[in-house]
Design an enzyme around this catalytic site. Structure first.
Site, PDB file in Angstrom:
ATOM      1  N   VAL A 266       0.839  -1.205   0.000  1.00 46.04           N
ATOM      2  CA  VAL A 266       0.000   0.000   0.000  1.00 46.04           C
ATOM      3  C   VAL A 266       0.872   1.253   0.000  1.00 46.04           C
ATOM      4  CG1 VAL A 266      -1.608   1.372   1.388  1.00 46.04           C
ATOM      5  CG2 VAL A 266      -1.985  -1.078   1.080  1.00 46.04           C
ATOM      6  N   ALA A 267       1.936   1.214   0.838  1.00 47.00           N
ATOM      7  CA  ALA A 267       2.780   2.399   0.941  1.00 47.00           C
ATOM      8  C   ALA A 267       3.578   2.622  -0.335  1.00 47.00           C
ATOM      9  CB  ALA A 267       3.732   2.252   2.132  1.00 47.00           C
ATOM     10  N   ILE A 269       3.209   1.198  -3.604  1.00 50.63           N
ATOM     11  CA  ILE A 269       2.637   1.249  -4.958  1.00 50.63           C
ATOM     12  C   ILE A 269       2.058   2.630  -5.226  1.00 50.63           C
ATOM     13  CG2 ILE A 269       0.819   0.328  -6.449  1.00 50.63           C
ATOM     14  CD1 ILE A 269       1.393  -2.404  -5.176  1.00 50.63           C
ATOM     15  N   GLU A 271      -0.247   4.148  -6.534  1.00 52.30           N
ATOM     16  CA  GLU A 271      -1.568   4.081  -7.175  1.00 52.30           C
ATOM     17  C   GLU A 271      -2.192   5.473  -7.275  1.00 52.30           C
ATOM     18  OE1 GLU A 271      -1.066   2.853  -4.101  1.00 52.30           O
ATOM     19  OE2 GLU A 271      -2.276   4.272  -2.977  1.00 52.30           O
ATOM     20  N   ASP A 313      -1.949  35.732 -35.139  1.00 51.63           N
ATOM     21  CA  ASP A 313      -2.587  36.824 -35.860  1.00 51.63           C
ATOM     22  C   ASP A 313      -1.861  38.107 -35.510  1.00 51.63           C
ATOM     23  OD1 ASP A 313      -4.537  35.274 -36.848  1.00 51.63           O
ATOM     24  OD2 ASP A 313      -6.039  35.803 -35.365  1.00 51.63           O
ATOM     25  N   ASN A 675       3.549   6.670   4.578  1.00 48.47           N
ATOM     26  CA  ASN A 675       2.853   6.914   3.325  1.00 48.47           C
ATOM     27  C   ASN A 675       2.046   8.209   3.418  1.00 48.47           C
ATOM     28  OD1 ASN A 675       2.124   6.087   0.727  1.00 48.47           O
ATOM     29  ND2 ASN A 675       0.180   5.276   1.461  1.00 48.47           N
ATOM     30  N   ASP A 679       4.075  11.002   1.294  1.00 46.17           N
ATOM     31  CA  ASP A 679       3.626  10.847  -0.086  1.00 46.17           C
ATOM     32  C   ASP A 679       2.921  12.066  -0.646  1.00 46.17           C
ATOM     33  OD1 ASP A 679       4.706   8.470  -0.749  1.00 46.17           O
ATOM     34  OD2 ASP A 679       2.835   7.629  -1.513  1.00 46.17           O
TER      35      ASP A 679
END
Ligand code: ATP
Length: 842
Positions: A266-267, A269, A271, A313, A675, A679
């Protein structure tokens, strides 16, 4: 349906009164279509748990609660929920930012109310409003045509039929060919329309439910990140499984090891990577909007950073679009004093749609010095009965007026166009035939003055007795009006920035080549060739592809040529940003890598075809949007590199410790807390980093260059190794010295968190030294650092938390060790910038 017979004619001339509008708004509601269904906060929250790893984690923690680890299990759940809340908050923030940006380009419509012409938000249109339409408008309600001049409407949006439909005035019972519908666009002509239905009652409203379900499409960047995420996900899952097996073989309890390895997964990856990217893009887009560049299409932000060509332009974008008459050529001589003949003045008033302060700046300039009463008188005396509107293709406009028993025709337009249509010249009230030699002399005068950067309009007229005669032929040339359109003051610097950023600016204009050249010179455009529409016509696509990169100015261009120019540049692998405002610019805007429309002067059709709207029409804003596009892309790289190096380090720490025969250096709670702390916040702070100065001194990023290059992977590898070594050293030395596992784990945990927080500072620039970019100059980073340290210390110094996390309080010596080890990755990161600089010679 409204019965035309019951409507008073006065309504057609004056429109509704403000009171009537108010009443009708109450009665019929706003002219809006229902939006697609939005996710509620609860749905968003639940979505955060659809990740399969999180489900396993929750499951494992429940199992461990059943087996007696109640506190651990509750804390794990709490962290998971906290993470989910953070996720929802971030998602909302991104959505809010994008919604605010979207509001900046809500469509407007021109209506007649209280006898005045007003521009209003289209949501305020009510039935019986009088809509004034012209080419490029998107029709924002259903209605019937009550007046029109060569009106053609594109109804493909409703019918799928791509050929524009001719519409005429409704006389008695409205039929299809005199009704117009919301969502369709005016491709040609002008019209006055009586609104019959608004909002949900329109034809479009009836099918709105079907079209409002827009699918969210992933940007190419998100797709790339999804792929990186998936690859790492699989890798980390395998490593987590190995960690589980190793731990179990080394005598760990099965349930403990299960929790540990799932927490590790969980920490580690990433995601959440695509989500962070979306947030950073959204906030970036919001920041850009504050600086007048409104992104309509999220992937455009990435593309902006890769732009190699800006085709712009001239009028309004490079110049201010504030015309002023500088001189007039009449009766064979140039005068600067606006002392002009009645006949020319009359032509300037009649062949003109502007009011004193409203309308096309070119036309406003023509009547600016004329007395209001005279304008009114002249226009009443010579009632306009028909007209051929100005288009950028024809480069002229002609009006036909009642003149006793006869008709007066007045034309104005580009000098060579009007001279081509003229057979006579008026000199001091005498009309004589124009010889081709004289025409050439007149064209020479045009060129001489165009070389001063002046914009030159020619005027001609004639009287006819019969409307069946050829209208725009055998005209009497009256004179030239020469105007100055001042440059926008910021543009020169912006051109300079383009050039140092490896972006080639190109001017595309309807104006005379010599006028365009003079202006390009003044603005320091790169040297290059001037090409006109006529020359373009005579060369093939292949030939154009060969020479297109040498052209700096495309002059006397028809908007439809722009598509060919974009295509030729794209065949040369250039990434093209192209500006445009008219209805015929739409194909080129769609085809360009970045279609840029004008917020002030642009038509709705152009805006809809574009990826970005410049609210102030300013070239400099476009260049600063490129800078911001580059910044956002670079920032995304920064936080991806940061996140990946941290996550890889976490996995390596666990893996190598077990491989070397040690127990897991981090507990599940450590991993999950880590995490939470390291993170999202530091990563987002990197996403908010201000653009580095030298970003516009580098060449554009390659179109196909992926988000991470070898260069970035090398940073990820060195950084993850540095963090791993620092953490493992702390853990192993302490474990060997004291034999106290909790103490060793505390040290590993602290080194890991602090080193990641510190390393984030160094990650703020890939090449700029931290002391140079200003250590504390990113306040988000400072906040995330303090926040992280507080959360970390809470688990060390708050006794209850310390107990739950099985931490110990480090001694002074240990604290010093931690600090020393934790600064190692930062120091290595800063030193490696020296090597990188040498390697890249920047
Ligand atoms: P850019 O394409 O950079 O905006 P532009 O404004 O000169 O330049 P157009 O608006 O397409 O381009 O005009 C092309 C030419 O048509 C002008 O150079 C001028 O000679 C002529 N022109 C412009 N406005 C009018 C007008 N309202 N009536 C008649 N002729 C016009």
């Amino acid at each position: 349906m409204i019965d035309l017979k019951t409507i008073k004619r006065e309504l057609f001339e004056k429109g509704l009164t403000s009171e009537e509008v108010e009443e009708r708004l109450k009665k019929f509601g706003k002219n809006e279509l229902p939006e697609g269904k939005k996710e509620t906060l609860i749905q968003k929250f639940i979505n955060q748990f659809t990740n399969f790893l999180i489900i396993i984690l929750i499951f494992a923690s429940i199992v461990s609660a059943v087996f007696g680890e109640l506190i651990d299990s509750i804390v794990i759940l709490a962290i998971v929920i906290l993470n989910a809340i953070l996720g929802v908050v971030q998602e909302r923030r991104a959505e809010n930012a994008l919604e605010k940006v979207k509001k900046l380009t809500t469509p407007t419509s021109t209506v007649l109310r209280d006898g005045k012409v007003l521009k209003i938000p289209s949501s305020e249109i009510v039935p019986l409003d009088i809509l004034l339409l012209e080419a490029g408008d998107k029709i924002q309600a259903d209605g019937i045509v009550i007046k029109e001049v060569s009106l053609f409407v594109d109804e493909s949006m409703l019918t799928g039929e791509s050929v524009p439909v001719k519409k005429s005035v409704c006389t008695s019972e409205p039929t299809e060919d005199c009704k117009v519908y919301m969502g369709t666009t005016v491709v040609k002509g002008k019209a006055k329309v009586l609104v019959t239905e608004t909002g949900i009652n329109t034809e479009l409203g009836k099918i709105a439910e079907k079209i409002s379900e827009t699918k969210k499409e992933k940007t190419p960047l998100e797709v790339q990140l999804d792929n990186i995420g998936k690859l790492l996900g699989i890798l980390f899952l395998i490593v987590s499984a190995v960690v589980f097996l190793l731990g179990w073989i080394r005598g760990g309890k099965i349930l403990d090891m299960l929790l540990t390895s799932v927490s590790l997964a969980v920490a580690a990856i990433p995601e959440g990577l695509p989500a962070v990217v979306t947030i950073v893009l959204a906030i970036g887009v919001y920041e850009m909007a504050k600086r007048n560049a409104v992104i309509r299409n999220l992937p455009a932000v990435e593309t902006l950073g890769a732009v190699t060509y800006i085709c712009s332009d001239k009028t309004g974008t490079l110049t201010q679009n504030k015309m002023q008459i500088i001189a007039v050529f009449e009766d064979g001589k140039i005068g600067n004093d606006l002392n002009i003949s009645e006949r020319l003045k009359q032509a300037m008033i009649l062949c003109n749609d502007a009011e004193k302060y409203r309308g096309d700046p070119t036309e406003i300039a023509l009547i600016d010095f004329v007395d209001d009463d005279l304008i009114k008188e002249t226009r009443e005396k010579f009632e306009r009965i028909s007209e051929i509107p100005f288009t950028s293709e024809s480069k002229r406009m002609t009006t036909i007026h009642k003149f006793g028993e006869n008709f007066l025709v007045v034309s104005k337009g580009a000098a060579e166009v009007i001279l081509e249509l003229s057979k006579f010249e008026k000199v001091n009230s005498i009309v004589s035939e124009l010889s081709s030699k004289r025409k050439q002399e007149l064209l020479n005068i045009v060129e001489e003055n165009a070389a001063k950067g002046l914009r030159i309009l020619a005027f001609a007229d004639k009287v006819i007795s019969n409307l069946n005669e050829a209208i725009e032929q055998d005209l009497v040339f009256l004179g030239f009006v020469m105007m100055k359109d001042p440059l926008r003051s910021e543009v020169k610097e912006a051109i300079d920035k383009c050039r140092s950023a490896g972006i080639r600016p190109v001017m595309i204009t309807g104006d005379h080549p010599i006028t365009a050249y003079a202006i390009a010179k003044e603005l320091d455009f790169p040297e290059g060739v001037v090409l006109t529409s006529k020359e373009l016509e005579s060369i093939s696509d292949e030939e154009l592809t060969k020479i297109v990169e040498n052209v700096t100015i495309f002059a006397r261009i028809n908007p439809l040529d722009k598509l060919r120019i974009v295509e030729a540049l794209q065949r040369k692998n250039e990434v093209v940003a192209m500006t445009g405002d008219g209805v015929n610019d739409a194909p080129a805007l769609k085809k360009a890598d970045i279609g840029v429309s004008m917020g002030l002067t642009g038509t709705e059709v152009a805006k809809e075809a574009s990826d970005m709207v410049l609210l102030d029409d300013n070239f400099a804003t476009l260049v600063s949007a490129v800078f911001q596009g580059r910044t956002i892309f670079e920032n995304i790289r920064k936080f991806i590199v940061y996140l990946l190096s941290c996550n890889i380090a976490e996995v390596m720490v666990m893996f190598f410790a077990l491989l070397l025969g040690y127990p897991p250096p981090l507990l599940p709670l450590h991993l999950l807390w880590l995490n939470l702390v390291t993170d999202s916040f530091p990563a987002l702070a990197l996403g908010m980093e201000k653009g580095e100065e030298d970003l516009m001194k580098r060449p554009p990023r390659g179109k196909k260059e992926s988000i991470l290059t070898k260069y970035h992977y090398s940073i990820i590898i060195t950084q993850s190794i540095a963090i791993t070594i620092a953490t493992l050293l702390g853990f192993i030395l302490s474990y060997k010295r004291t034999g106290n596992l909790n103490e060793a784990r505390t040290i590993a945990y602290m080194v890991l968190v602090i080193s990641e927080l510190l390393r984030a500072y160094s990650g703020r620039s890939f090449e700029g030294y931290l002391f140079k970019i200003g250590i504390f100059s990113n306040s988000f980073m400072n906040f995330s650092f303090i926040f992280g340290i507080v959360l970390l210390f809470a688990t060390i110094y708050v006794p209850q938390l310390r107990f739950i996390f099985k931490n110990t309080v480090p001694t002074i010596i240990e604290s010093l060790d931690i600090l020393l080890l934790a600064t190692l990755p930062l120091v290595i990161s800063e030193f490696s910038k020296i090597i990188r600089k040498d390697e890249y010679g920047r």
